[in-house]
Each structure stands twice: as structure tokens, then as C-alpha cells.
Enzyme design. Structure first.
Site, PDB file in Angstrom:
ATOM      1  N   THR A   1     -11.005  -3.711   1.056  1.00  0.00           N
ATOM      2  CA  THR A   1     -12.167  -2.949   1.867  1.00  0.00           C
ATOM      3  C   THR A   1     -13.470  -4.005   1.535  1.00  0.00           C
ATOM      4  O   THR A   1     -13.683  -4.621   0.314  1.00  0.00           O
ATOM      5  CB  THR A   1     -12.528  -1.657   1.586  1.00  0.00           C
ATOM      6  OG1 THR A   1     -12.856  -1.526   0.178  1.00  0.00           O
ATOM      7  CG2 THR A   1     -11.274  -0.832   1.688  1.00  0.00           C
ATOM      8  N   SER A   2     -14.476  -3.805   2.369  1.00  0.00           N
ATOM      9  CA  SER A   2     -15.964  -4.524   2.173  1.00  0.00           C
ATOM     10  C   SER A   2     -16.364  -4.298   0.732  1.00  0.00           C
ATOM     11  O   SER A   2     -16.942  -4.913  -0.030  1.00  0.00           O
ATOM     12  CB  SER A   2     -16.783  -4.134   3.137  1.00  0.00           C
ATOM     13  OG  SER A   2     -16.372  -4.653   4.009  1.00  0.00           O
ATOM     14  N   GLU A   3     -16.100  -2.776   0.400  1.00  0.00           N
ATOM     15  CA  GLU A   3     -16.897  -2.207  -0.875  1.00  0.00           C
ATOM     16  C   GLU A   3     -15.964  -2.864  -2.114  1.00  0.00           C
ATOM     17  O   GLU A   3     -16.814  -3.509  -3.078  1.00  0.00           O
ATOM     18  CB  GLU A   3     -16.556  -0.869  -1.125  1.00  0.00           C
ATOM     19  CG  GLU A   3     -17.440  -0.140  -0.200  1.00  0.00           C
ATOM     20  CD  GLU A   3     -16.869  -0.002   1.505  1.00  0.00           C
ATOM     21  OE1 GLU A   3     -15.748  -0.198   1.560  1.00  0.00           O
ATOM     22  OE2 GLU A   3     -17.718   0.208   2.014  1.00  0.00           O
TER      23      GLU A   3
ATOM     24  N   ARG B   1     -27.241 -10.989  34.570  1.00  0.00           N
ATOM     25  CA  ARG B   1     -27.833  -9.610  34.760  1.00  0.00           C
ATOM     26  C   ARG B   1     -29.143  -9.543  34.931  1.00  0.00           C
ATOM     27  O   ARG B   1     -30.067 -10.218  34.180  1.00  0.00           O
ATOM     28  CB  ARG B   1     -27.330  -8.666  33.315  1.00  0.00           C
ATOM     29  CG  ARG B   1     -27.995  -7.375  33.451  1.00  0.00           C
ATOM     30  CD  ARG B   1     -27.457  -6.625  34.432  1.00  0.00           C
ATOM     31  NE  ARG B   1     -27.704  -5.178  34.121  1.00  0.00           N
ATOM     32  CZ  ARG B   1     -27.853  -4.425  34.986  1.00  0.00           C
ATOM     33  NH1 ARG B   1     -27.378  -4.433  36.382  1.00  0.00           N
ATOM     34  NH2 ARG B   1     -28.126  -2.988  35.001  1.00  0.00           N
TER      35      ARG B   1
ATOM     36  N   GLU C   1      -6.522  -5.644   3.684  1.00  0.00           N
ATOM     37  CA  GLU C   1      -6.538  -6.820   2.570  1.00  0.00           C
ATOM     38  C   GLU C   1      -7.642  -6.602   1.428  1.00  0.00           C
ATOM     39  O   GLU C   1      -8.398  -7.749   1.380  1.00  0.00           O
ATOM     40  CB  GLU C   1      -6.310  -7.841   3.253  1.00  0.00           C
ATOM     41  CG  GLU C   1      -4.862  -8.071   3.705  1.00  0.00           C
ATOM     42  CD  GLU C   1      -4.608  -9.301   4.619  1.00  0.00           C
ATOM     43  OE1 GLU C   1      -5.086 -10.396   4.289  1.00  0.00           O
ATOM     44  OE2 GLU C   1      -3.854  -9.180   5.659  1.00  0.00           O
TER      45      GLU C   1
ATOM     46  N   SER D   1       0.829  -1.234   0.177  1.00  0.00           N
ATOM     47  CA  SER D   1      -0.066   0.089  -0.009  1.00  0.00           C
ATOM     48  C   SER D   1       0.827   1.337  -0.062  1.00  0.00           C
ATOM     49  O   SER D   1       2.098   1.324   0.464  1.00  0.00           O
ATOM     50  CB  SER D   1      -0.965   0.174   1.080  1.00  0.00           C
ATOM     51  OG  SER D   1      -1.820  -1.072   1.030  1.00  0.00           O
TER      52      SER D   1
ATOM     53  N   TRP E   1       1.004   2.468   5.791  1.00  0.00           N
ATOM     54  CA  TRP E   1       0.157   1.660   6.542  1.00  0.00           C
ATOM     55  C   TRP E   1       0.489   0.252   6.725  1.00  0.00           C
ATOM     56  O   TRP E   1      -0.241  -0.706   6.657  1.00  0.00           O
ATOM     57  CB  TRP E   1      -1.404   1.409   5.988  1.00  0.00           C
ATOM     58  CG  TRP E   1      -2.011   2.651   5.409  1.00  0.00           C
ATOM     59  CD1 TRP E   1      -2.244   2.975   4.104  1.00  0.00           C
ATOM     60  CD2 TRP E   1      -2.593   3.786   6.046  1.00  0.00           C
ATOM     61  NE1 TRP E   1      -3.046   4.338   4.029  1.00  0.00           N
ATOM     62  CE2 TRP E   1      -2.817   4.742   5.098  1.00  0.00           C
ATOM     63  CE3 TRP E   1      -2.397   4.350   7.486  1.00  0.00           C
ATOM     64  CZ2 TRP E   1      -3.339   6.062   5.371  1.00  0.00           C
ATOM     65  CZ3 TRP E   1      -2.744   5.765   7.931  1.00  0.00           C
ATOM     66  CH2 TRP E   1      -3.227   6.553   6.680  1.00  0.00           C
ATOM     67  N   ILE E   2       1.786   0.283   7.149  1.00  0.00           N
ATOM     68  CA  ILE E   2       2.481  -1.228   7.139  1.00  0.00           C
ATOM     69  C   ILE E   2       2.610  -1.753   8.379  1.00  0.00           C
ATOM     70  O   ILE E   2       3.079  -1.253   9.373  1.00  0.00           O
ATOM     71  CB  ILE E   2       4.024  -0.981   6.476  1.00  0.00           C
ATOM     72  CG1 ILE E   2       4.037  -0.386   5.033  1.00  0.00           C
ATOM     73  CG2 ILE E   2       4.555  -2.375   6.439  1.00  0.00           C
ATOM     74  CD1 ILE E   2       3.024  -0.965   3.931  1.00  0.00           C
TER      75      ILE E   2
ATOM     76  N   GLY F   1     -24.404  -2.716  28.407  1.00  0.00           N
ATOM     77  CA  GLY F   1     -24.658  -1.421  28.686  1.00  0.00           C
ATOM     78  C   GLY F   1     -23.559  -1.034  29.065  1.00  0.00           C
ATOM     79  O   GLY F   1     -22.436  -0.972  28.232  1.00  0.00           O
TER      80      GLY F   1
HETATM   81  C1  FAD Z   1      -4.767  -1.960  10.621  1.00  0.00           C
HETATM   82  C2  FAD Z   1      -4.365  -2.027   8.964  1.00  0.00           C
HETATM   83  C3  FAD Z   1      -3.084  -2.652   8.648  1.00  0.00           C
HETATM   84  C4  FAD Z   1      -2.779  -2.655   7.463  1.00  0.00           C
HETATM   85  N1  FAD Z   1      -1.543  -3.300   6.972  1.00  0.00           N
HETATM   86  C5  FAD Z   1      -1.004  -3.364   5.718  1.00  0.00           C
HETATM   87  C6  FAD Z   1      -0.013  -3.694   5.375  1.00  0.00           C
HETATM   88  O1  FAD Z   1       0.597  -4.542   6.249  1.00  0.00           O
HETATM   89  N2  FAD Z   1       0.579  -3.892   4.305  1.00  0.00           N
HETATM   90  C7  FAD Z   1       0.203  -3.250   3.424  1.00  0.00           C
HETATM   91  O2  FAD Z   1       0.542  -2.848   2.099  1.00  0.00           O
HETATM   92  N3  FAD Z   1      -0.957  -2.245   3.391  1.00  0.00           N
HETATM   93  C8  FAD Z   1      -1.660  -2.279   4.756  1.00  0.00           C
HETATM   94  N4  FAD Z   1      -2.815  -1.830   5.147  1.00  0.00           N
HETATM   95  C9  FAD Z   1      -3.379  -0.793   3.900  1.00  0.00           C
HETATM   96  C10 FAD Z   1      -4.759  -1.461   3.356  1.00  0.00           C
HETATM   97  O3  FAD Z   1      -4.422  -2.416   2.689  1.00  0.00           O
HETATM   98  C11 FAD Z   1      -5.436  -0.345   2.840  1.00  0.00           C
HETATM   99  O4  FAD Z   1      -5.990   0.692   3.920  1.00  0.00           O
HETATM  100  C12 FAD Z   1      -6.659  -0.710   2.259  1.00  0.00           C
HETATM  101  O5  FAD Z   1      -6.363  -1.302   0.818  1.00  0.00           O
HETATM  102  C13 FAD Z   1      -7.745   0.436   1.556  1.00  0.00           C
HETATM  103  O6  FAD Z   1      -6.664   1.402   1.148  1.00  0.00           O
HETATM  104  P1  FAD Z   1      -6.940   2.926   1.479  1.00  0.00           P
HETATM  105  O7  FAD Z   1      -6.848   2.932   2.897  1.00  0.00           O
HETATM  106  O8  FAD Z   1      -6.003   3.724   0.818  1.00  0.00           O
HETATM  107  O9  FAD Z   1      -8.440   3.396   1.302  1.00  0.00           O
HETATM  108  P2  FAD Z   1      -8.966   3.543  -0.284  1.00  0.00           P
HETATM  109  O10 FAD Z   1      -8.496   2.649  -1.295  1.00  0.00           O
HETATM  110  O11 FAD Z   1      -8.763   5.249  -0.339  1.00  0.00           O
HETATM  111  O12 FAD Z   1     -10.536   3.315   0.072  1.00  0.00           O
HETATM  112  C14 FAD Z   1     -11.359   4.538   0.631  1.00  0.00           C
HETATM  113  C15 FAD Z   1     -12.771   4.249   0.759  1.00  0.00           C
HETATM  114  O13 FAD Z   1     -13.024   4.138  -0.707  1.00  0.00           O
HETATM  115  C16 FAD Z   1     -13.636   2.860  -0.991  1.00  0.00           C
HETATM  116  N5  FAD Z   1     -13.389   2.627  -2.485  1.00  0.00           N
HETATM  117  C17 FAD Z   1     -12.112   2.378  -3.257  1.00  0.00           C
HETATM  118  N6  FAD Z   1     -12.300   2.239  -4.415  1.00  0.00           N
HETATM  119  C18 FAD Z   1     -13.283   2.077  -4.502  1.00  0.00           C
HETATM  120  C19 FAD Z   1     -14.429   1.643  -5.670  1.00  0.00           C
HETATM  121  N7  FAD Z   1     -13.690   1.234  -6.876  1.00  0.00           N
HETATM  122  N8  FAD Z   1     -15.702   1.645  -5.667  1.00  0.00           N
HETATM  123  C20 FAD Z   1     -16.498   2.038  -4.575  1.00  0.00           C
HETATM  124  N9  FAD Z   1     -15.654   2.194  -3.290  1.00  0.00           N
HETATM  125  C21 FAD Z   1     -14.215   2.223  -3.336  1.00  0.00           C
HETATM  126  C22 FAD Z   1     -13.210   1.932  -0.191  1.00  0.00           C
HETATM  127  O14 FAD Z   1     -14.193   0.825   0.007  1.00  0.00           O
HETATM  128  C23 FAD Z   1     -12.882   2.704   1.014  1.00  0.00           C
HETATM  129  O15 FAD Z   1     -14.366   2.803   1.661  1.00  0.00           O
HETATM  130  C24 FAD Z   1      -3.238  -1.744   6.266  1.00  0.00           C
HETATM  131  C25 FAD Z   1      -4.507  -0.930   6.748  1.00  0.00           C
HETATM  132  C26 FAD Z   1      -4.972  -1.121   8.067  1.00  0.00           C
HETATM  133  C27 FAD Z   1      -6.304  -0.463   8.478  1.00  0.00           C
END
Ligand code: FAD
Length: 402
Positions: free
Chosen positions: A378-380, A280, A376, A139, A170-171, A352
Site C-alpha cells: 500500500t502507499s502507506e 468543449r 503489492e 496474502s 485476494w488472489i 463533467g
Molecule cells: C486488485 C487486487 C489484487 C490483488 N492480488 C493479489 C495477488 O495476486 N496475490 C496476493 O497474494 N495478494 C493480492 N492482493 C492483496 C494485496 O497484496 C493486499 O490487499 C495488500 O497487501 C494490503 O493488505 P490488506 O488488504 O490486508 O490491507 P491491510 O494490510 O489490512 O491494510 C489496511 C490499511 O492499513 C494500512 N497499514 C497497514 N500496515 C500499516 C502500518 N504499519 N502503518 C500504517 N498503516 C498501515 C494500509 O496502508 C492500508 O491503508 C491483491 C489486492 C487487490 C486489491
């Protein structure tokens, strides 16, 4: 003694699992049950110290041995049912233990699958012992969901090596890793075709932690900088231009394991809520006897069953080499993480005010579960990917029947 064993024996008894998995589940559950003092101690420690301590402990006690398949011929490195069961048990017991286990496995898996003999010999025995810590860095601030946008540049040098310039964001384990698996742009082709995976030791001149970050569930988490960072051609993992394939191969396999961790957190929340509801007293009766509480507890149970079955199915598909396993991995991650969030929230509600007290079980789970719906995939992004794999033959059949 506080029992931390998380598994549902009825799920473990299904044909998705064999006796080797059942023995492993029993062993890791018992190991977790015996470590409540360790969990208390690491929660009180600074996250880097706790993370390092847990990787070492997991290695010393043999839980990472499968990361070195050559010295552990009986271990099955590709067995995702094992990794999922490990994550479920560790997440139930202690978030940081799941984190230590999962990031070490995440970093070692590309080496196991794509490393050459020399690379494997150099890193894997130490990763399996927990004496060398790994991290996986794909990332960037501008390349999160969209891995094809990776911009960290790796330019060829006259001696056949590469010089890396750019950032990673965010590593996990960023502040304590000894080696990073880094996906960088080498430009063999456009977008995803121009990425390469590298093994970059953390003490390579030019690599540094740019920012130490503090997520809601504290752990080692950092932005990294690469400035004129020179690596030899032997640092390439797999082939030049195959970095995107390596990243996707890894993420598709690990998404189901994120679902397994979510299941562990959710089971812990549901068990905590059930225990509380039984004792409770409200309105002259136990909370567990109130109809609305029954609805919440029943919904949690249904959600736990569905998540456990989806995780088991995905891991079974991966282990039997099903070409469509990634679809099931995505489905398991999406469902298990979304439902775990709901279950944890419901548990807080059932407790509560006592459910939001800092450092209580439910308050910790409330913080710990949130990021699983982001990392890994996002839900979207999971929904978009699942939609892209819908079986159009069904639409054809339905259209013919109209
Ligand atoms: C606790 C944690 C540990 C992590 N560890 C690692 C790691 O070890 N190594 C590593 O490389 N990365 C790591 N990450 C990074 C992680 O993989 C990214 O945060 C993730 O891929 C989402 O990228 P972003 O945060 O840039 O969000 P964005 O990509 O900017 O997304 C923001 C929002 O936009 C939505 N979105 C994005 N694209 C679309 C689309 N095409 N259509 C609709 N909605 C969309 C997303 O669903 C999200 O809701 C970690 C993140 C966290 C929170």
C-alpha cells in the site's frame, strides 16, 4: 482507427533505454493499436473468460516468450524496462490486457529466479505460450501488508512432502490459474524465517476456490482454501525457509511495474481530457482556453513526466543490478500510483457529467486505477519502507554544518 499507443517519445529517447526497448515500444504500441475490436469484445465478456482469452492471445503473439528464457535465448527475463514498457502500453489500451500480462509474469518470475531445471522445464514453456495460467498467492485475511504474519501451514509428512492447511485471500487469477505459487508457513524459524514457497497445481486435491470476488474493475479475483492438500517435496520452490525472501524479491521487482501500469492509465486519462478540452465550448470559448483548465492540464503533464522518469530510473537501476534498486522501485510505485489517481480524477472533472457515464473511458479508468495504491504494497507501507532507507549520512553532514 483509435490510436492506443501510449508512449512519450521524448522519454523513450532518454539514455535509460536502448534501441531494443524503443523497438519493443513501437511493436507493442502497434499491436495494441490493432486490437480495438478485441478490447471491445473482452470488456463485454465474463472476466474469467476474458482473462483466459487474453493470456492465450498474448502467448500466441509472443508477448510472453521472455517467461521461458531457455527457449528464447535473446529475451532478457530480468529486463524490467521491457516489462514496464509492456505494462504501460497494455494499461493504456485495456486494463484486462495489462492484468493478464502482469499476473502471468508475476507468477512466472519466482520460477525463473528460484526454480530448479525440472520445475522450469515443466512450467515455463507453457506459461510463455499462454497455455498454462499462473497466480501468486501470499496474502491472507490476517496477512496483507504484513507478509511475516502468513499463517497457511505446510507440515512435513513422513514421505518428505508437505500437507497444506489454511487460506489465501485476494488472489488475482485465483479462479482460473492452473498453478499457484503459494507462500506457506513451514516453521524453520520465527516470523519471516519460517516461510517456504510452493508450486501447487490447481487440480491438487484439497485446493479450492472459497469465494469468487468481484472488484470494482472486474477480473478473476478469489479467496482460496487449502484443506489437507498434499504436495511432494519437489513442489518446494527454492529452499525451505526462503519463502519470505522469494516473496520480497518478487514484490520489489514488480512494484515499479505497477507504477508503469499506473502511468499507462494516467496517460490515457490525460489524453482523453485534452481531447475533450479542445472541443468543449464553455462561455463562448474552448475549455482548453480557460485558465483553470490550463492549470489542470499543465499539472497532469508535470505529474506524467515525473512518474515516467521515476519508473524509467527504477527499471534501469534493476536492470543494471544496482543493490539499491528496491528503494527506487518503491518510490516509483508510490508516486506513479498516487499521481495517476489524481490525474484520472482530474480528467473526470474536466469531462463533467460525461466523465462519469458507465463504460466511458474515464469511468472505466476511475474504477481501474484504485487498487494500484493497495496491491503489492500500500502507499502507506511504501512510505514507511522509503523512510527506512533514507540516507543518514546526509543528516550527519547537515548536523556537522549546524
Ligand atoms: C486488485 C487486487 C489484487 C490483488 N492480488 C493479489 C495477488 O495476486 N496475490 C496476493 O497474494 N495478494 C493480492 N492482493 C492483496 C494485496 O497484496 C493486499 O490487499 C495488500 O497487501 C494490503 O493488505 P490488506 O488488504 O490486508 O490491507 P491491510 O494490510 O489490512 O491494510 C489496511 C490499511 O492499513 C494500512 N497499514 C497497514 N500496515 C500499516 C502500518 N504499519 N502503518 C500504517 N498503516 C498501515 C494500509 O496502508 C492500508 O491503508 C491483491 C489486492 C487487490 C486489491
Amino acid at each position: 482507427m483509435e490510436l492506443t499507443t501510449s508512449f512519450d517519445p521524448e522519454i523513450l529517447g532518454l539514455p535509460f533505454y536502448d534501441d531494443r526497448h524503443r523497438r519493443l515500444a513501437d511493436a507493442i504500441g502497434t499491436w495494441c493499436d490493432g486490437r480495438t475490436a478485441l478490447w471491445d469484445e473482452v470488456r463485454a465478456e465474463e472476466p474469467d473468460k476474458a482473462g483466459l482469452r487474453l493470456v492465450r492471445q498474448l502467448g500466441e503473439d509472443g508477448w510472453l516468450a521472455f517467461l521461458d528464457p531457455d527457449s528464447e535465448p535473446d529475451a532478457r527475463p530480468g529486463d524490467y524496462r521491457t516489462i514496464c514498457l509492456m505494462r504501460e502500453a497494455l494499461a493504456y489500451a485495456e486494463d484486462l490486457a495489462d492484468f493478464a500480462f502482469s499476473i502471468q509474469a508475476l507468477a512466472a518470475t519466482p520460477l525463473i529466479r528460484f526454480g530448479n531445471d525440472e520445475q522450469k522445464r515443466h512450467y515455463l514453456p507453457h506459461m510463455a505460450q499462454g497455455s498454462l495460467v499462473g497466480a501468486f498467492a501470499v496474502s491472507e485475511e490476517q496477512a496483507g501488508s504484513d507478509v511475516t504474519a502468513v499463517g497457511l501451514a505446510a507440515a512435513r509428512t513422513d514421505d518428505g512432502g508437505y500437507v497444506l492447511n489454511g487460506h489465501k485471500a485476494w488472489i488475482a487469477n485465483g479462479t482460473l490459474a492452473d498453478v499457484y505459487v503459494v507462500i506457506a508457513r513451514t516453521g524453520e524459524g520465527p516470523g519471516p524465517l519460517g516461510l517456504t514457497a510452493f508450486l501447487v497445481p490447481a487440480d491438487t486435491p484439497g485446493v479450492r476456490v472459497r469465494d469468487r470476488l468481484t472488484p470494482v474493475a472486474p477480473r478473476s479475483f478469489a479467496h482460496l482454501a487449502f484443506e489437507e492438500c498434499r504436495v511432494p517435496r519437489e513442489a518446494v520452490l527454492g529452499k525451505p525457509g526462503k519463502g519470505f525472501v522469494i516473496a520480497m524479491d518478487l514484490l520489489e521487482r514488480f512494484r515499479m511495474t505497477v507504477g508503469a501500469a499506473a502511468l499507462g492509465f494516467a496517460r490515457r486519462a490525460a489524453d482523453t481530457a485534452l481531447a475533450r478540452a479542445r472541443t468543449r465550448q464553455v462561455g463562448g470559448a474552448s475549455l482548453i482556453d480557460q485558465q483553470l483548465a490550463k492549470v489542470s492540464l499543465a499539472d497532469m503533464d508535470v505529474q506524467l513526466n515525473a512518474a515516467a522518469l521515476l519508473v524509467a530510473r527504477a527499471a534501469w537501476e534493476a536492470d543494471r543490478g544496482s543493490p539499491g534498486f528496491a528503494r527506487h522501485s518503491n518510490i516509483a510505485k508510490l508516486h506513479a500510483t498516487e499521481e495517476a489517481q489524481r490525474i484520472v480524477d482530474t480528467a473526470v472533472q474536466l469531462l463533467g457529467a460525461s466523465g462519469v457515464v458507465k463504460d466511458s473511458v474515464t469511468e472505466r479508468l476511475y474504477r481501474q486505477i484504485r487498487s494500484l495504491r493497495i496491491y503489492e504494497g500500500t502507499s502507506e507501507v511504501m512510505r514507511l519502507t522509503i523512510a527506512g532507507t533514507l540516507d543518514m549520512r546526509r543528516a550527519d553532514r547537515a548536523a556537522r554544518a549546524l
